[in-house]
Every structure is written in structure tokens, then in C-alpha cells.
Design an enzyme around this catalytic site. Structure first.
Site, short mmCIF file in Angstrom:
data_model
loop_
_atom_site.label_atom_id
_atom_site.label_comp_id
_atom_site.label_asym_id
_atom_site.label_seq_id
_atom_site.Cartn_x
_atom_site.Cartn_y
_atom_site.Cartn_z
N LYS A 115 0.82 -1.22 0.00
CA LYS A 115 0.00 0.00 0.00
C LYS A 115 0.85 1.25 0.00
O LYS A 115 0.47 2.26 -0.59
CB LYS A 115 -0.94 0.01 1.21
CG LYS A 115 -2.17 -0.88 1.03
CD LYS A 115 -3.29 -0.45 1.98
CE LYS A 115 -4.48 -1.39 1.87
NZ LYS A 115 -5.56 -1.02 2.81
N LYS A 197 -6.98 -10.69 -7.74
CA LYS A 197 -8.20 -10.78 -6.95
C LYS A 197 -9.19 -9.71 -7.40
O LYS A 197 -8.77 -8.60 -7.76
CB LYS A 197 -7.80 -10.56 -5.47
CG LYS A 197 -8.84 -10.92 -4.46
CD LYS A 197 -8.23 -10.88 -3.06
CE LYS A 197 -9.24 -10.38 -2.05
NZ LYS A 197 -8.72 -10.36 -0.68
N LYS A 200 -12.41 -3.79 -5.49
CA LYS A 200 -13.40 -2.73 -5.60
C LYS A 200 -12.89 -1.54 -6.42
O LYS A 200 -13.65 -0.70 -6.85
CB LYS A 200 -13.84 -2.20 -4.22
CG LYS A 200 -13.18 -2.81 -3.01
CD LYS A 200 -13.81 -2.31 -1.71
CE LYS A 200 -13.09 -2.89 -0.50
NZ LYS A 200 -13.77 -2.81 0.75
#
Ligand code: TRP
Length: 331
Positions: A115, A197, A200
């Protein structure tokens, strides 16, 4: 709720709209656990602000996420459902636990490394200490099991290490939690990029729970597959088709063998819309129920208020024990 049942804690960040991946990989399992365990299901808004959020969007998504939890089958009578920031004990225990966590331990967290590489211009202290807040979430409620995806396993292990350390310095205080990666859970991959994966933040490869049927169908028809013809499960060589098969089986309850047999000799032009339709039918009642609940703000407010009250009661028991042990003066 004071009984012998094992306790479960889990949460999802309101950092994006819930997806088919959130449903098949997490919430569907939560629903299956609600009778056998005492469950706390949280909307972790304090974790969401570790990267910049649009305030109005996050407020909308937080309420929508609660409505979707219920629409997916989580019963507010059986589970404690609440918003993390409504229970200030999370922040309080988080601070304390941060003083029992090593800088080196946090530096090794792979999610932090990923991140911080993605948000290079905004690597905050909150992003770094995120796993400590997560440890507080879990330890406040003495959770035995923490259903999470594989990407969160490292955080649960750190939580366990922090708990062990605290227990050994001050005597038994925290239950040591175990990550719980349910067998039934499906790892849903992106439709546009089946090596990754479903996320969103990738609208093309992602089915949102509130997507309209025509959008769902369009995304499935465009799903990336391969140049062969066979509808066969082969994760290595046919990641796209394998993902669609997994989704189809999870949506319909069929086994992989049944699904492969059903589509034997048929091309992707038949298979892809069939998966789309199965998903549309699976999601229709969820979407409609969520919309119905969203029209009843007073009901949702009642659910999250009651959830926070109940959670605070449990959280306080742990927090006051911790405060006493480390030498704070009682309030
Ligand atoms: N970090 C988790 C995720 O991003 C969300 C989370 C926060 C969580 N606190 C938790 C999950 C406690 C399980 C238990 O997926």
C-alpha cells in the site's frame, strides 16, 4: 449472548462498494457462521481512512454496507453489527497496543509495503500502524476466530504475537485468536484480469453487489478468457474460465464436475452469459432487499446504535482490565 459459543470478529472497510468477491469470499461465510458462533461483524471505517477517502462517499458506503450485510442474510438479532468509529475503545486499546508492538514488526507487513508503494505521496503513520488497530479490534472482544482472506493472515498472526507478549508481561489477559480461512470460501478473481483478486477499485473486472442486471451481464460477456474452447477448470492455464466456473458453482451450488459436464461441448459464447445469469439471480434478492432497507434509515440507525452499545459493553470489560494492568488510574 453470554454462553459457551466461540466468538468471531471480522470486518470490511467501507473504502469501496461491496463486490461479488466480498460476498462469495467473506459475507456468505459469515452468514453460515452466525448460528454456531457468537459473531461481531464490523464496518471498519477507521481502517478506511488510512488512505484518503471522499467523506460523502464513505458515509454513503458505510450505511449501504450495513444494509448489504443484512440483505446478504446477516441477522442483527443474532450478530453484533456495528460501525468501528462508534466504539471508541478500539482507538483507546489501539494506542495501548501500539506501545507493545515493535517498529520492526510493522515494517515487515507485506500489505504495508504494497500500500505504501501505491500511495507514495501519502504514507501516513495510520497506514503503518493499521495492523495495531486491527489487533485492538480482535482482542477487545476476546475473539477466538477471525475469518479473513489469505492477505490478512499476517495481520492476525501479528495480533496473536502482540497478545502473547502482553499476556506474558502482565498475566493472562487476551484470548489468542486464530485466523479462520473457511473451506467454503471462494476466492473470486477479476473478470478483466483473472490473475488478480477481484478488487473494488477495478470497475471493469469487478461486479458490485448493487450493479444492475444489464451491467452484470455486460461484464460477464466481456470477461477475459483464453483462446481455447473447453469449459474446464485449470487454474494455471485457464485462469479466466476457472474463475467463471468457481463463480458459477458458488452461485448455483453445483459441483465443479456438474458444471463442467453441463457446458461440455459448448463454447464460451454460451457459458459466459450463463454465469452472468446465475449471478444476476443470486444478487437480485440481495440488491432489492438492500434497497428496501436503505429506504428505512430509522431501522438501520437502530441496528447500528444497538450494535455499538452491545459492542461497547463487551469492549469495556477488556479495556478496563488492560488499563488496570498497565498502571492507569481507574476512572
Ligand atoms: N484489515 C481487514 C481487511 O482489509 C479489515 C479488518 C479490520 C479486519 N479489522 C479487522 C478483519 C479485524 C478481521 C478482523 O480486509
Amino acid at each position: 449472548m453470554e454462553n459457551q459459543k466461540k466468538r468471531i470478529f471480522s470486518g470490511i472497510q467501507p473504502s469501496g462498494d461491496l463486490t461479488l468477491g466480498s460476498y462469495m469470499g467473506a459475507i456468505k461465510n459469515w452468514v453460515a457462521l452466525q448460528d454456531e458462533y457468537e459473531c461481531l461483524y464490523c464496518i471498519v471505517d477507521m481502517h478506511a481512512i488510512t488512505v484518503r477517502q471522499n467523506p460523502a462517499e464513505m458515509r454513503r458506503r458505510t450505511i449501504e454496507q450495513l444494509a448489504q450485510y443484512i440483505a446478504c442474510g446477516l441477522d442483527p438479532q443474532k450478530n453484533i453489527m456495528f460501525i468501528q468509529s462508534h466504539v471508541p475503545q478500539h482507538a483507546e486499546l489501539g494506542w495501548i497496543l501500539g506501545c507493545y508492538t515493535q517498529f520492526g514488526e510493522l515494517s515487515r507487513m507485506t500489505q504495508f509495503k504494497d500500500k505504501s508503494a501505491k500511495h507514495k505521496d501519502n504514507i501516513t503513520a495510520g497506514l503503518f500502524t493499521y495492523p495495531v488497530l486491527m489487533a485492538a479490534d480482535i482482542l477487545l472482544y476476546q475473539a477466538d476466530l477471525v475469518p479473513v482472506g489469505a492477505d490478512q493472515k499476517q495481520h492476525v498472526e501479528l495480533c496473536r504475537d502482540i497478545a502473547k507478549r502482553f499476556n506474558s508481561v502482565y498475566s493472562e489477559t487476551f484470548v489468542l485468536p486464530d485466523p479462520f480461512i473457511p473451506k467454503m470460501g471462494a476466492r473470486v478473481m477479476s473478470l478483466a484480469n483473472p490473475e488478480n483478486k477481484m478488487s473494488k477499485s477495478d470497475p471493469d473486472g469487478c461486479i458490485y453487489l448493487m450493479d444492475k442486471p444489464e451491467d452484470v451481464m455486460r461484464k460477464f460477456k466481456r470477461a477475459v478468457t483464453d483462446s481455447e474452447m473447453a469449459v474446464k477448470f485449470d487454474k494455471e492455464n485457464k485462469p479466466g474460465i476457472s474463475n467463471l466456473l468457481t463463480i458459477y458453482c458458488t452461485a448455483t451450488g453445483k459441483t465443479m464436475e456438474e458444471a463442467e459436464a453441463q457446458f461440455a461441448g459448448q463454447g464460451y459464447g454460451v457459458f459466459k452469459p450463463a454465469v452472468g445469469e446465475a449471478v444476476v439471480e443470486l444478487m437480485r434478492p440481495i440488491r432489492e432487499e438492500a434497497q428496501r432497507l436503505l429506504a428505512d434509515k430509522a431501522y438501520l440507525e437502530g441496528v447500528y446504535r444497538e450494535g455499538a452499545q452491545h459492542a461497547q459493553y463487551l469492549a469495556n470489560k477488556t479495556l478496563s482490565k488492560v488499563q488496570r494492568k498497565i498502571g492507569f488510574v481507574g476512572r
